[in-house]
Design an enzyme around this catalytic site. Sequence first.
Site, short mmCIF file in Angstrom:
data_model
loop_
_atom_site.label_atom_id
_atom_site.label_comp_id
_atom_site.label_asym_id
_atom_site.label_seq_id
_atom_site.Cartn_x
_atom_site.Cartn_y
_atom_site.Cartn_z
N GLU A 254 4.01 6.30 8.95
CA GLU A 254 3.30 7.54 8.67
C GLU A 254 4.18 8.78 8.82
O GLU A 254 5.04 8.84 9.70
CB GLU A 254 2.12 7.74 9.63
N GLY B 29 -7.74 11.45 17.43
CA GLY B 29 -8.05 10.09 17.86
C GLY B 29 -9.53 9.87 18.16
O GLY B 29 -9.88 9.09 19.04
N GLN C 237 -1.44 13.13 5.37
CA GLN C 237 -0.61 12.04 5.89
C GLN C 237 -0.17 11.15 4.73
O GLN C 237 -0.94 10.90 3.82
CB GLN C 237 -1.45 11.25 6.89
N THR C 238 1.07 10.67 4.79
CA THR C 238 1.53 9.67 3.81
C THR C 238 1.94 8.42 4.57
O THR C 238 2.35 8.49 5.72
CB THR C 238 2.72 10.18 2.97
N GLU D 272 -3.40 10.42 2.65
CA GLU D 272 -4.65 10.51 3.39
C GLU D 272 -4.84 11.94 3.87
O GLU D 272 -3.90 12.55 4.40
CB GLU D 272 -4.64 9.55 4.59
N ASP E 191 0.01 5.43 0.44
CA ASP E 191 -1.15 6.28 0.76
C ASP E 191 -0.88 7.77 0.81
O ASP E 191 0.11 8.19 1.40
CB ASP E 191 -1.66 5.97 2.19
N GLU F 224 0.83 -1.20 0.00
CA GLU F 224 0.00 0.00 0.00
C GLU F 224 0.87 1.25 0.00
O GLU F 224 1.90 1.29 0.67
CB GLU F 224 -0.87 -0.03 1.26
N ARG G 33 6.03 4.92 20.03
CA ARG G 33 5.78 3.70 19.26
C ARG G 33 7.04 2.88 19.06
O ARG G 33 7.00 1.66 19.05
CB ARG G 33 5.22 4.06 17.88
#
Length: 333
Positions: A141, A209, A127-128, A114, A112, A110, A283
């Site tokens: 991201e 969120g 966002q990519t 977005e 993206d 994918e 993260r």
Amino acid sequence: MGCSHLGFLLLIYYFLLVVLASESPKSFPIMAFDVGYTQLFGSDNMAVHREGKLVHLSLDERTGSGFVSQDLYLHGFFSVSIKLPADYTAGVVVAFYMSNGDMFEKNHDEIDFEFLGNIRGKNWRIQTNVYGNGSTSIGREERYSLWFDPSDNFHQYSILWTDSQIIFYVDNVPIREFKRTESMGGDFPSKPMTLYATIWDGSDWATNGGKYRVNYKYAPYMAEFSDFVLHGCAVDPIEHLAKCDNPQSSEAIPTGITSVQRIKMESFRKKLMTYSYCYDRVRYKVSPVECVINPQEAERLRLFDPVTFGRGRRHHGKRHHRSRISQAEATTI
Ligand SMILES: *[C@@H]1O[C@H](CO)[C@@H](O)[C@H](O)[C@H]1NC(C)=O
């Protein structure tokens, strides 16, 4: 720094971006919608106008909508101009992306773009992201603000995908270069994909969120699409062989970023990138292998969001103290 001084610098900066962005290095043939694409879902909410030059996708309380390319592609330059819905758009997501998730459930690829809606008075964020061979446990991201209001007018969003890199462009300004590295293994997209454009209700995650949900009082939300470019290697869906029978056209795919474009990209990222997975210490205790850490970028993002991009427990004392002071300075500007 005086307020007017800062304002003047900002003005010069925006002027430069506009001037640089208006220079168009290469143009590819624009096709009518029906030649390259077909409807995907929400048929009542999709309308084709002006002989396929313009397509409207809308979201209301019943459904979103979307379209998909007729062909699968292995590499190429894919582009569309989009005008996003204005005013209150919290929870609304518009996406322009490539995927093969319908064919490879467990190991899909994918790429993206977005667009994440926002509350009134706050701009859309963009966002990519990239997934390769089902690498969905590693989000790659990046998020950015734009140097224009994307709901004011049409702007061009493009994906260049080769076997060695992926480049995302906004109005011909490269905003992200994702290079294939050996250590990345299968995480680099390498199987044929189709193109998609969609609008949908992303209430659960899109704006803070899920703090701000889609408000259907303002529906329908309509995104407009034009300037369809599918300049790639179409692939036979059964044999998965690329049918690049016109070598001239595949040669015309840009192969990288020029030095002028690189300056623009660096300037864009320095000013307008607001999130990068490479610096997300919540993260990833250790950045994914392909990340090249730029200390200035790390510092800038940390001032912007000390929780996400903080350095964790490794740094104490003086350093920490100094960063708190500059954080305070950053807030007062
Ligand atoms: C992609 O995933 C499949 C299934 O998990 C695996 O067999 C294959 O080796 C992977 N390909 C690459 C290039 O890593």
